[in-house]
Design an enzyme around this catalytic site. Structure first.
Site, short mmCIF file in Angstrom:
data_model
loop_
_atom_site.label_atom_id
_atom_site.label_comp_id
_atom_site.label_asym_id
_atom_site.label_seq_id
_atom_site.Cartn_x
_atom_site.Cartn_y
_atom_site.Cartn_z
N SER A 226 0.83 -1.21 0.00
CA SER A 226 0.00 0.00 0.00
C SER A 226 0.87 1.26 0.00
CB SER A 226 -0.94 -0.03 1.21
OG SER A 226 -0.19 -0.34 2.36
N CYS A 281 -3.76 -4.76 -8.00
CA CYS A 281 -3.33 -3.37 -8.18
C CYS A 281 -3.62 -2.91 -9.60
CB CYS A 281 -1.86 -3.23 -7.87
SG CYS A 281 -0.86 -4.14 -9.03
P1 NAD Z 1 0.60 -3.82 2.83
O1 NAD Z 1 1.18 -2.50 2.53
O2 NAD Z 1 -0.28 -3.97 4.01
O3 NAD Z 1 1.77 -4.92 3.03
C1 NAD Z 1 2.80 -5.10 2.09
C2 NAD Z 1 4.03 -5.65 2.79
O4 NAD Z 1 4.48 -4.71 3.75
C3 NAD Z 1 3.76 -6.95 3.55
O5 NAD Z 1 4.87 -7.80 3.40
C4 NAD Z 1 3.61 -6.49 4.99
O6 NAD Z 1 4.02 -7.46 5.92
C5 NAD Z 1 4.55 -5.30 5.04
N1 NAD Z 1 4.09 -4.28 6.02
C6 NAD Z 1 2.83 -4.06 6.43
N2 NAD Z 1 2.81 -3.02 7.30
C7 NAD Z 1 4.09 -2.59 7.42
C8 NAD Z 1 4.69 -1.53 8.16
N3 NAD Z 1 3.98 -0.71 8.94
N4 NAD Z 1 6.02 -1.37 8.05
C9 NAD Z 1 6.75 -2.16 7.25
N5 NAD Z 1 6.22 -3.17 6.53
C10 NAD Z 1 4.90 -3.38 6.59
O7 NAD Z 1 -0.15 -4.29 1.50
P2 NAD Z 1 -1.08 -5.55 1.29
O8 NAD Z 1 -2.38 -5.33 1.98
O9 NAD Z 1 -0.35 -6.81 1.54
O10 NAD Z 1 -1.30 -5.47 -0.30
C11 NAD Z 1 -2.29 -4.69 -0.90
C12 NAD Z 1 -1.74 -3.36 -1.39
O11 NAD Z 1 -0.65 -3.58 -2.28
C13 NAD Z 1 -2.76 -2.58 -2.20
O12 NAD Z 1 -2.65 -1.21 -1.85
C14 NAD Z 1 -2.33 -2.80 -3.64
O13 NAD Z 1 -2.73 -1.79 -4.55
C15 NAD Z 1 -0.86 -2.83 -3.48
N6 NAD Z 1 -0.21 -3.49 -4.61
C16 NAD Z 1 0.49 -2.71 -5.47
C17 NAD Z 1 1.11 -3.28 -6.57
C18 NAD Z 1 1.91 -2.44 -7.51
O14 NAD Z 1 2.68 -3.00 -8.27
N7 NAD Z 1 1.76 -1.12 -7.51
C19 NAD Z 1 1.02 -4.67 -6.77
C20 NAD Z 1 0.28 -5.44 -5.86
C21 NAD Z 1 -0.32 -4.83 -4.78
#
Ligand code: NAD
Length: 497
Positions: A226, A281
């Site tokens: 995210s 995404c």
């Molecule tokens: P997320 O941001 O919650 O988590 C992503 C990763 O970050 C995970 O491995 C998680 O463990 C880690 N994480 C979570 N909170 C953290 C923190 N406070 N500090 C450090 N690391 C942390 O995302 P999600 O819910 O797993 O995935 C969905 C999101 O990803 C959506 O917003 C989607 O649009 C995005 N996404 C983007 C793309 C792209 O290429 N732009 C591709 C796929 C998904």
């Protein structure tokens, strides 16, 4: 009930910390297993393992590195059903979609098999008298990939495929929601002949991430998730002197011009908006019909299609769409639907009251369709990441172009039309990183690069393709002369005559 530990130094090891998280079955709301959440000790072990493996792996010639990837590709192909079932069970996407998750990752492995060619440098003979200049692309060291829940096989492969091919060693920190597929991929990479420590998997949450991105032995970090976290990771890594690319959220628009083939546009829109329960995404959660007539027809055609979406168990061949990933996420999406109603949008199909016999505790939502959504609504400005399609009516082409261009996210956009010059102008002017023309989910093929603009991507280089090789290597330029005579000292800057 399974216990997932970490994959370090060529083998799975149990978690040593007392911290764990439940891995849920979204189809039933029951606990499938537990995943260890790494603390300092385990992160330390993984970084040490990857650091130790780097000198030999980076000195392994590129054709040998490619051979390991070739074998890995075959092993993954043979294992695709197992991997797809692991993904469906923990993520909730239907099996056909889970196979696609593996396949789109494998395409990057296929691209990375070409590394002997891709990593070649440049050479100029005789740049001056007896002088040659050449450039080489050298690996960075230990790379880290932090990946989201929604593509547990594809995104890790996008990252480690190219990183490892280039001669780096790698640590993947997958989402704690669906850790099993990345663990299986690491096992297969060892079976393919990668030396111990070349690919490690550390499971965990924020604590593991913070340890990884502050370790001085880590050279580069690739993040997908995210936007708020992507930005925080980008800033922290830059502060720590690491190379970083961080990809964030999205709100992709699909523009429908009045001359579009509406049957085709509706088919593509339904798949793009509701496939994988909208948890992509590159989903298309916003449709922008141009002109009232196009909008009225589109709503009329979409309504029965949204109402008849087959929501069901991800293993059921009849299901179009499975459950969402967590109960908390279902609540979040419900809140956005409520918000849309309060903001004055017209809820044409309400997917909140779905009841599936025998799956009452699963994290299901039906498809929802909103009409009369406007750009000032928060439910439009935010990423919902669920099975909700919002229609924003545009009076003309310029408005339709402005909507995605001015949105905070700039991942993907699509235009449906029969008019080549309108499509061409749209692609040239739109302020978004990836564009589809009569293509709903324009994820670039593996030999192009993937990445969005604005709050969808922080950093300068994109994923996989030529940019992937640039991101995972550093450029060195050598200027050489082999003089026959001993030269005189010169106190001015050398210039080529
Ligand atoms: P997320 O941001 O919650 O988590 C992503 C990763 O970050 C995970 O491995 C998680 O463990 C880690 N994480 C979570 N909170 C953290 C923190 N406070 N500090 C450090 N690391 C942390 O995302 P999600 O819910 O797993 O995935 C969905 C999101 O990803 C959506 O917003 C989607 O649009 C995005 N996404 C983007 C793309 C792209 O290429 N732009 C591709 C796929 C998904």
């Amino acid at each position: 009930m399974f216990e997932r530990g970490h994959f370090i130094d060529g083998r799975e090891m149990p978690g040593a910390s007392t911290r764990n998280a439940d891995v849920m079955d979204p189809s039933s709301g029951s606990v499938l297993g537990r995943v260890a959440l790494a603390s300092k000790d385990e992160v330390e072990k993984a970084v040490t393992s990857a650091s130790k493996a780097f000198p030999d792996w980076s000195a392994t010639n590129p054709q040998r590195r490619a051979r390991v990837l070739f074998r890995f590709k075959e092993l993954v192909e043979n294992d695709i059903e197992t991997l797809a079932r692991l993904i469906s069970a923990e993520h909730g996407k239907v099996l056909a979609d889970a196979r696609g998750d593996v396949q789109r990752g494998l395409e990057v492995i296929e691209f990375a098999c070409g590394i002997p060619h891709l990593q070649k440098g440049e050479y100029t003979e005789g740049a001056g008298p007896g002088i040659d200049v050449y450039s080489i692309r050298q690996p960075l060291g230990v790379g880290v990939g932090i990946t989201p829940f929604n593509f547990p096989a594809m995104i890790p492969m996008w990252m480690f495929g190219v990183a490892i091919a280039c001669g780096n060693t790698f640590i993947c920190k997958p989402s704690e929601r669906d850790p099993s597929a990345p663990m299986r991929l690491a096992e297969l990479m060892m079976e393919a002949g990668a030396p111990e420590g070349v690919l490690n998997v550390v499971n965990g949450d924020k604590e593991a991430v913070n340890l990884l991105i502050s370790d001085p032995r880590v050279s580069a970090v690739s993040f997908v998730g995210s936007s708020a976290i992507a930005q925080a990771i980008y800033e922290a890594c830059a502060h720590n002197g690491k190379r970083v690319q961080a990809f964030g959220g999205a709100k992709n628009h699909l523009i429908v011009l009045p001359d579009a083939d509406l049957d085709n546009a509706v088919n593509q829109l339904i798949g793009g908006a509701f496939g994988s329960a909208g948890e992509r995404c590159m989903a298309t959660p916003v449709a922008v019909p141009v002109g009232e007539d196009t909008a009225d027809k589109l709503v009329q055609m979409l309504k029965p299609r949204v109402e008849s979406l087959k929501i069901g168990h991800p293993f059921d061949k009849e299901s179009d769409v499975g459950p969402l990933v967590t109960r908390a996420h279902v609540e979040r999406v419900r809140n956005y639907i409520e918000m849309g109603v309060k903001e004055g949008a017209e809820l044409v199909v309400d997917g909140r009251n779905i009841a599936l016999q025998g799956l009452e505790e699963g994290y299901y939502l039906g498809g929802s369709l909103f009409d009369q959504v406007t750009p000032t609504m928060k439910s439009y400005q935010d990423e919902i990441f669920g099975p909700v399609l919002q229609i924003v009516r545009a009076p003309d082409f310029e408005t339709a172009l402005r909507l995605p261009s001015e949105h905070q996210y700039g991942n993907g956009v699509a235009i449906f039309t029969r008019n080549g010059s309108a499509a061409r102008e749209f692609a040239a002017r739109v302020n978004v990183g990836m564009v589809g023309v009569n293509v709903p989910i324009p994820v670039p093929l593996s030999y192009y690069s993937f990445g969005g603009w604005k709050r969808s991507g922080f950093g300068d280089t994109n994923q996989h393709g030529p940019d992937g090789v640039r991101f995972w290597t550093k450029l060195k330029t050598v200027t050489q002369r082999w003089p026959e005579d001993v030269s005189q000292a010169s106190y001015s800057i050398p210039v080529m005559e």
